[in-house]
Structures are given as structure tokens and as C-alpha cells.
Design an enzyme around this catalytic site. Structure first.
Site, PDB file in Angstrom:
ATOM      1  N   LYS A  72      34.821  37.395  50.708  1.00  0.00           N
ATOM      2  CA  LYS A  72      35.663  36.432  51.499  1.00  0.00           C
ATOM      3  C   LYS A  72      36.412  35.998  52.375  1.00  0.00           C
ATOM      4  O   LYS A  72      36.472  35.059  52.557  1.00  0.00           O
ATOM      5  CB  LYS A  72      36.425  36.481  50.319  1.00  0.00           C
ATOM      6  N   GLY A 132      51.743  40.340  43.483  1.00  0.00           N
ATOM      7  CA  GLY A 132      50.585  41.065  43.669  1.00  0.00           C
ATOM      8  C   GLY A 132      49.545  39.708  44.865  1.00  0.00           C
ATOM      9  O   GLY A 132      50.163  38.765  44.482  1.00  0.00           O
ATOM     10  N   GLY A 255      44.783  33.346  31.701  1.00  0.00           N
ATOM     11  CA  GLY A 255      43.918  33.955  33.562  1.00  0.00           C
ATOM     12  C   GLY A 255      42.041  33.170  32.792  1.00  0.00           C
ATOM     13  O   GLY A 255      41.593  32.926  34.408  1.00  0.00           O
TER      14      GLY A 255
END
Length: 288
Positions: A72, A132, A255
Site C-alpha cells: 500500500k 490503532g 467491520g
């Protein structure tokens, strides 16, 4: 489509390992449902082969790419242009072909924010606490700031990237005018304090998925009725965090929504079409 022809477009997902990736199945089902003459394939591409893989995609005329770990960030240098969100995030998960140019986007954060909005939660102008700051976390806090979430308290383990993360948060704050601050995840007193007055709490770590499915970064007693609580984990669908959020009267957000909507936004970018999200959800995840 049932038959691949000389006119069939190709979308390819780059990453490693790649055998477990759901993207080809999701997008191929969507393309077939929409009548789009396109196939989504997967290629195991490691960082050392990324330059050649991107050049191969150019030469072969792929219509777009999906980019997953560990590619990424590395792919940025091989693209012709980045969307404002991708540039600020420093990561790309979707590449769109525009003529001979390859343009990098990041739909992870937008997918998360779409899922939150569709859950009936309005966090714009309010405060959120995010646990996170890795790939998913950085996409979430960047998009949230771009969308106008006023204050974002970010918690992360104090690892070798902690100082770099603090600098990135400061850059996002400077570019968006929103308030972002990084805290040590080990400081549970501060975490409880920040959660107490947040409209949205989000966990963007792997805690909650096996083998950590009996764990949560958030103590149940810290949660408040009426808050929205989101997880980026989608297996299991209801994590310990979401189960305890529901028990205290908070609004749980799975999620799965982020997974589906980041994919749907990618299809909008590639072809300007709306993924049949309810169909995809029912086909691959059922209603449970």
C-alpha cells in the site's frame, strides 16, 4: 460476465500473501450482477516485484488495481497521481486508469465513514477516539479529519513508528484544521478519559479476531449508552467490543460495513457504478 472475451476489462489485486483475499470474489459477483464485462484477478506481488508489476499492469491495459499489504505504501512512487486523501494518508488501496495515467486512491477511510453514516451516526463536528494507527487506522483518522470530525484522540502502542505517527497526525491536523493527538495505548487511564466524551469509538487493530476473539482494547465500564462503537474486524461479525457496546446501550458498527463500502467506492471510481451491496452482503456473509 460468464465468458471472458478480447474486450473483457481486468482489475487485479496486488499483495502478498494473496490466496485468502476476498476482493476477487466480491467484485466478480458484483460485476456479474451489474452486467459489467470485467474480471477481478489476484497476483502475489511482493515489494521487490512491485515496480515491474505496476509496469506490467500499464502495458497490459488493466483498468485498475486493488492494493493490499504489504504494497500500500510502496506503490505510491510508481503512480502518476494521488488523490488528496491518498497523498495525506501515504497509502493507496485502489488504482484507477485514466488514459495512460494511473491514479492512486484510498477508499478504506471513506468506506469506514460511509458505514458510520449508514448506521445513523453523525460524528461530523464531534469527537472520536481511535485505537490503532496502522494501515486501517491511518486511513480512518485522515478521512475523518477531512470529513470534519472536530477532535480525534488516537491511541497506539509505543513502537518504533510512534514518533513518525505523531508527525503524520500533526500534518493531518495542519492540513485539515481538525484536532488530532497521539497517546500511548498502554495509558489506560487516558484511554478511559478520552472515550468518556467521544461520540464515536473505533478499534482499528486486530484485537477481536481469532486468536484474540475473547479480548478487547476497551473495558466495558468505559463505554456510555448512546455512543457509537465501531470495529474494523469483521470475523467474527460481533466482536467482544461490539457485544459489550450493545450490552451498555451503545450503537455497535461491524467491520463488515467498512469492507463492503470501501469495495463499493472502488467500483464507483473504476466504472461510475453502484455495487449492489445488499446482494453482496447476503451472498457472502448472510444475514447473521
Amino acid at each position: 460476465m460468464d465468458i471472458v472475451s478480447g474486450r473483457t476489462k481486468v482489475i487485479c489485486i496486488f499483495g502478498s500473501p494473496i490466496a485468502q483475499a476476498m476482493s476477487p470474489s466480491l467484485h466478480n459477483a458484483s460485476f456479474q450482477q451489474l452486467g459489467v464485462d470485467c474480471v477481478c484477478i489476484a497476483a502475489d506481488v511482493r515489494p521487490e516485484g512491485l515496480k515491474d508489476a505496476v509496469q506490467g499492469a500499464r502495458v497490459m491495459g488493466f483498468s485498475g488495481l486493488i492494493v493490499t499489504m504489504p504494497d500500500k505504501t510502496g506503490i505510491l512512487q510508481y503512480l502518476d497521481e494521488l488523490s488528496p486523501a491518498a497523498e495525506l494518508m501515504g497509502a493507496v488501496n485502489t488504482v484507477v486508469r485514466d488514459g495512460d495515467r494511473l491514479i492512486g486512491h484510498n477508499t478504506d477511510g471513506a468506506g469506514f465513514m460511509r458505514a458510520v453514516a449508514l448506521a445513523g451516526v453523525d460524528v461530523i463536528g464531534k469527537k472520536m477516539t481511535l485505537i490503532g494507527a496502522g494501515g486501517a487506522g491511518s486511513a480512518i483518522y485522515t478521512q475523518a479529519a477531512l470529513d470534519g470530525v472536530k477532535e480525534i484522540a488516537v491511541f497506539n502502542i509505543r513502537d518504533g513508528f510512534f514518533d513518525a505517527t505523531a508527525r503524520r497526525l500533526a500534518e493531518v491536523a495542519d492540513r485539515t484544521g481538525m484536532q488530532l493527538k497521539l497517546y500511548d495505548l498502554a495509558d489506560k487511564t487516558e484511554l478511559a478519559k478520552q472515550i468518556s466524551d467521544s461520540a464515536l469509538i473505533a478499534d482499528a487493530t486486530k484485537v477481536g479476531m481469532p486468536p484474540l476473539d475473547n479480548e478487547s482494547n476497551v473495558a466495558k465500564q468505559w463505554l456510555v449508552a448512546g455512543q457509537a462503537v465501531a470495529d474494523t474486524v469483521y470475523v467474527p461479525r460481533v466482536t467482544k467490543l461490539l457485544r459489550e457496546a450493545q450490552e451498555v446501550g451503545a450503537i455497535p458498527i461491524s467491520g463488515l460495513g467498512m469492507l463492503l463500502w470501501q469495495a463499493a467506492i472502488a467500483e464507483q471510481l473504476w466504472f461510475g457504478l453502484e455495487m449492489p451491496v445488499p446482494y453482496i452482503q447476503d451472498r457472502f456473509f448472510g444475514d447473521h
